[in-house]
Design a protein around this motif. Sequence first.
Motif, short mmCIF file in Angstrom:
data_model
loop_
_atom_site.label_atom_id
_atom_site.label_comp_id
_atom_site.label_asym_id
_atom_site.label_seq_id
_atom_site.Cartn_x
_atom_site.Cartn_y
_atom_site.Cartn_z
N ASN A 1 0.82 -1.20 0.00
CA ASN A 1 0.00 0.00 0.00
C ASN A 1 0.87 1.26 0.00
OD1 ASN A 1 0.80 0.06 2.71
ND2 ASN A 1 -1.16 0.98 3.35
N TYR A 2 0.21 2.42 -0.01
CA TYR A 2 0.91 3.68 -0.26
C TYR A 2 2.03 3.98 0.75
CZ TYR A 2 -1.63 5.88 3.59
OH TYR A 2 -2.13 6.21 4.84
N ASN A 3 1.85 3.56 2.02
CA ASN A 3 2.86 3.88 3.03
C ASN A 3 3.70 2.67 3.43
OD1 ASN A 3 1.14 2.38 4.62
ND2 ASN A 3 0.48 4.09 5.89
N SER B 1 -5.99 2.28 -5.65
CA SER B 1 -6.72 1.42 -4.72
C SER B 1 -5.99 0.11 -4.45
CB SER B 1 -8.11 1.11 -5.29
OG SER B 1 -8.73 0.08 -4.57
N PHE B 2 -5.70 -0.16 -3.18
CA PHE B 2 -5.10 -1.45 -2.79
C PHE B 2 -6.07 -2.58 -3.11
CE2 PHE B 2 -1.90 -3.73 -0.42
CZ PHE B 2 -2.58 -4.81 0.13
N THR B 3 -7.33 -2.35 -2.90
CA THR B 3 -8.34 -3.39 -3.12
C THR B 3 -8.41 -3.82 -4.58
OG1 THR B 3 -9.63 -2.54 -1.27
CG2 THR B 3 -10.77 -3.96 -2.84
N ARG B 4 -8.26 -2.88 -5.49
CA ARG B 4 -8.41 -3.22 -6.92
C ARG B 4 -7.35 -4.19 -7.38
NH1 ARG B 4 -10.62 1.89 -8.29
NH2 ARG B 4 -8.58 2.82 -8.71
N GLY C 1 -7.18 -6.37 -15.17
CA GLY C 1 -7.97 -5.46 -15.98
C GLY C 1 -8.38 -4.17 -15.31
N THR C 2 -8.24 -4.11 -14.00
CA THR C 2 -8.69 -2.94 -13.26
C THR C 2 -7.57 -1.98 -12.88
OG1 THR C 2 -8.45 -4.03 -11.11
CG2 THR C 2 -10.55 -4.31 -12.27
N ILE C 3 -6.33 -2.33 -13.18
CA ILE C 3 -5.17 -1.56 -12.75
C ILE C 3 -4.94 -0.34 -13.64
CG2 ILE C 3 -2.69 -1.64 -12.36
CD1 ILE C 3 -4.40 -3.20 -10.33
N ASP C 4 -4.59 0.79 -13.00
CA ASP C 4 -4.44 2.04 -13.73
C ASP C 4 -3.19 2.10 -14.61
OD1 ASP C 4 -5.74 4.13 -11.03
OD2 ASP C 4 -6.75 3.16 -12.71
#
Length: 125
Positions: free
Chosen positions: A52-54, A101-104, A110-113
């Motif tokens: 995750n981000y941190n 989003s960590f959840t994605r 297919g959902t990754i940016d």
Amino acid sequence: QVHLVESGGGLVHTGDSLRLSCAASGRTFSSYTMGWFRQAPGKERELVTAINYNGRSTYYTPSVKGRFSISRDNAKNTVSLQMNSLKPEDTAVYYCAADSSFTRFHYGAGTIDYWGQGTQVTVSS
């Protein structure tokens, strides 16, 4: 916008170690969940690990748990994947990925940016 560039792939033998790195551009790197997917010939792209981000939350797919370790350096805009005790079944193209989003990451590729171009990892027996 995030631009990702992987490095560190190569050809190794069973039991060897390899470290992949991903350098990201963009001033918002520290707000993104980062991860690694892999895709073997004839198979779907699968999630290997995410952070995750941190850096306080991580996920590992069961087949790599205890062998792989993901880390990030938000000051340097980099994420790394340390792979130990490599097996032939780890052979794949490894892709660095970023998403808000960590959840994605669990919903599939297919959902990754954002994606890197991929780096080949080959483990010979």
